[in-house]
Enzyme design. Sequence first.
Site, PDB file in Angstrom:
ATOM      1  N   GLU A 235       0.884  -1.169   0.000  1.00 61.88           N
ATOM      2  CA  GLU A 235       0.000   0.000   0.000  1.00 61.88           C
ATOM      3  C   GLU A 235       0.913   1.207   0.000  1.00 61.88           C
ATOM      4  O   GLU A 235       1.572   1.499   0.994  1.00 61.88           O
ATOM      5  CB  GLU A 235      -0.933  -0.004   1.219  1.00 61.88           C
ATOM      6  CG  GLU A 235      -2.049   1.014   1.109  1.00 61.88           C
ATOM      7  CD  GLU A 235      -1.751   2.325   1.823  1.00 61.88           C
ATOM      8  OE1 GLU A 235      -1.357   3.295   1.115  1.00 61.88           O
ATOM      9  OE2 GLU A 235      -1.898   2.392   3.048  1.00 61.88           O
ATOM     10  N   CYS A 269      -2.369   8.920   3.098  1.00 59.57           N
ATOM     11  CA  CYS A 269      -2.262   8.421   1.718  1.00 59.57           C
ATOM     12  C   CYS A 269      -3.558   8.653   0.940  1.00 59.57           C
ATOM     13  O   CYS A 269      -3.534   8.924  -0.262  1.00 59.57           O
ATOM     14  CB  CYS A 269      -1.915   6.940   1.715  1.00 59.57           C
ATOM     15  SG  CYS A 269      -0.274   6.573   2.384  1.00 59.57           S
TER      16      CYS A 269
END
Length: 467
Positions: A235, A269
């Site tokens: 990720e 993010c």
Amino acid sequence: MENTIKESSVKTVNPFTNKTTKQFDIMDDAVLDTKIQNADDAFKLWKKSAFSDRKNLLKKVANIMRERKVELGALVTLEMGKLHKDAIAEVEISANIFDYYADNGEKFLADQPLETPIGSAFLSYEPLGVLLSVQPWNFPFYQITRSAAPNVMAGNTILMKHASNVPQCAEEMENIFKEAGAPKGVYQNLFIPGKKASELVADKRIKAVTLTGSEPAGSAIAAEAGKYIKKSTLELGGSDAFIVLDDANIQEAATAAVIGRMWNSGQVCTSPKRIIVEEAIADTFLEKVKEEFKKIKAGDPMDPETTLAPLSSEKAVENVIKQVEKAAKEGATIVLGGKRIDREGAFMEPTLLTNITPDNSAYNEEIFGPVFMFYRVKNEEEAIQLANATDFGLGGSVFSGNEKRAQNVARQIVTGMVYINHLTGISPELPFGGTKGSGYGREQSPAGIYEFVNPKLIRTTTTSNPY
């Protein structure tokens, strides 16, 4: 105290004061080898443990976290600067994720019957072994939880390499597992540098690796995993599009965009990093955004009245300011902010950028700080094109008064997650992960527990014909 810090250490530097408060020595090779062996030895027993034992462990971890959420939240605030109220919420969602896998893990991992015309067949989900988890600092407990909860429940054991600026959070998570009664070696923290983590992938006792972090770190880990034929999930960064269509509630969209972009000082993010608004409502939207900016209050992250905390470090502030200054030199307009705040600590002004063209560096980069990038587009089609004009593909949002229209737009955005009239969120039952340069694999939801298990086929038949 700064002058006494060893180079071979990880340390807590409070970003509110820029003062070092604690340090830990890097583990030498002998200690590291012992921990890897402990994890491997523990796996041989833990994989055979009853689901009820695994469930009880995760339930105890969740209960301890809830009981100590204020204290644990303060530790997060100390180490990386998060608003204390948000840090407490992070601990709570982490506890919820542990509960989710404790309550559902056995069901998710039950044998899955398969239809076959001859005999019978089913899939048996079996753990892989020792999992190396490499995690970042921006959500110190949540990032740990996303890999630890499903994999401990699946029967794997965990070696956790956390970010070097949150060592106390890293150590405390291992302490919580011990307090909850985890057998030796089931969950262990590693104080090692990032380069060492990549090297560990070669160790035969480590069967898989997961990383949340930067593209360079992800590339290094994935290359090592591929070299040694080991499963990995990544990720990585994001440059999420936040599309506001001309039929949206403008005030709600503007408020959500500012809150989302300033959350965790922009160090998320899935933060809405590119706000894309249809021309018909762009001017009105921008004025409402400016009004929302006026409400932002920077200050002590332990103060409930503060809405903008410091960034995680001095280096983080310097990097973001350089990106903003470069964008301005290349033609972007700094409407608000753009500088550090004149006070102690790693603070930056909330910043609003407009007039960002495709040849501007900010158009393609991820800016990990409180920088709101505003784009106006002619229509829905242009909004979709701009949303996809990035190497990233993590999350995104579409705001519209027409749900079907919003869903149609969402289907055309190449990304891992899209939320309608909502910021990209977190919930245990919803999968989290991206595509393109944002990585691969999923965490949370049922998908999160299947990443690091072997779906082994077991078939029974009365014929010797293999077809």
